[in-house]
Design a protein around this motif. Structure first.
Motif, PDB file in Angstrom:
ATOM      1  N   GLY A   2      -6.389  -5.478  -1.901  1.00  0.00           N
ATOM      2  CA  GLY A   2      -6.511  -6.604  -3.034  1.00  0.00           C
ATOM      3  C   GLY A   2      -7.517  -7.759  -2.604  1.00  0.00           C
ATOM      4  O   GLY A   2      -8.216  -7.643  -1.791  1.00  0.00           O
ATOM      5  N   ARG A  83      -0.243  -7.722  -4.659  1.00  0.00           N
ATOM      6  CA  ARG A  83      -1.379  -7.088  -4.902  1.00  0.00           C
ATOM      7  C   ARG A  83      -2.169  -6.452  -3.673  1.00  0.00           C
ATOM      8  O   ARG A  83      -3.395  -5.887  -3.812  1.00  0.00           O
ATOM      9  N   GLN A 236      -6.259 -10.149 -11.969  1.00  0.00           N
ATOM     10  CA  GLN A 236      -5.574  -8.961 -10.894  1.00  0.00           C
ATOM     11  C   GLN A 236      -4.534  -7.832 -11.664  1.00  0.00           C
ATOM     12  O   GLN A 236      -4.207  -7.097 -10.877  1.00  0.00           O
TER      13      GLN A 236
END
Ligand code: APR
Length: 239
Positions: A2, A83, A236
């Protein structure tokens, strides 16, 4: 893998919570002489004056609440972790509004107003009471040594090694609500650029090192920060 974001905050992020900044038109350093209330020499000369200065700030902090910018950074931290990334939040502020707003693992490189330190042996303890010359240190027993656990001018900022390591492991460096007037915090953006890290300034007006940033957005933190967080998390793949 991430996104790893490094955020550096300054007094400007807490301005809309009613806490003063330092170098704005009516800033703290226009009302007080920092050499008298924010240096070891000032404390040696007149500890009562220094304690009174920080007691007034402790009282002010007791009545303050986190604002939309603090809350947005907590949302960012949770979103990045979800994430597979992380937020490294390093603040120059000695208030606890980031924690009150829901952020964890906040790095206070200039210390914390809600902690008292013994100027003699260095012991620290959480404390919301007014600082007093009568307080006896629980570790060394000395009185007259109680000071705020705040880094004064001429003293070494805290956690510098951890800050350096975190910066090297970041994809994005963002400064929020800081004038870029005090080092080493003000030097982090140039370091980030040397590391090839994208940099962004979110501030009310251009800071002293505005030209060093790749991207710059200006406006009140309670407006600019939530919008920016939405974009970072949206980019994202918002969930
Ligand atoms: N939203 C966003 N930014 C703001 C707002 C706001 N509502 N209000 C003020 N600002 C900006 C100002 O334009 C300024 O650039 O916040 C910045 C505050 O700068 P300073 O007062 O210099 O505070 P800071 O950068 O945190 O100072 C650094 O100096 O005195 C020492 O230890 C103290 O940690 C402090 C350090």
């Amino acid at each position: 893998m991430g996104l790893n974001v490094f955020v550096l905050t300054g007094a400007g992020i807490s301005a809309e919570s009613g806490l003063g900044t330092f170098r704005d038109a009516s800033g703290i350093w226009t009302q007080y002489d920092l050499s008298e209330v924010a240096t070891p020499e000032g404390f040696a000369r007149d500890p009562a004056k220094v304690r009174a200065f920080y007691n007034a700030r402790r009282a002010n902090l007791a009545g303050a609440a986190p604002n939309a910018a603090h809350l947005a950074l907590a949302r960012l931290q949770k979103g990045l972790v979800a994430r597979g990334g992380r937020l490294f939040l390093c603040t120059q502020n000695v208030d606890d509004l980031h924690e009150q707003g829901g952020c964890s693992d906040v790095v206070h490189m200039h210390g914390q107003l809600g902690i008292t330190r013994c100027h003699g042996c260095g012991a620290t303890w959480p404390d919301s009471e007014p600082l007093s010359g009568e307080t006896a240190c629980a570790r060394c027993g000395e009185t007259g040594t109680a000071r705020p656990h705040v880094v004064w001018f001429g003293e070494t900022p805290l956690f510098l090694h951890g800050i350096e390591d975190a910066l090297e492991d970041s994809d994005l460096f963002v400064a929020i609500g800081t004038s870029g007037a005090v080092y080493p915090a003000a030097g982090l953006v140039a370091w980030a650029r040397r590391l090839g890290i994208r940099t962004c300034e979110l501030n009310l007006e251009p800071s002293d090192n505005a030209r060093v940033f790749d991207e710059r957005r200006y406006g009140p933190a309670t407006e600019v920060v939530p919008t920016w967080v939405d974009e970072v998390l949206g980019g994202q793949g918002a969930r």
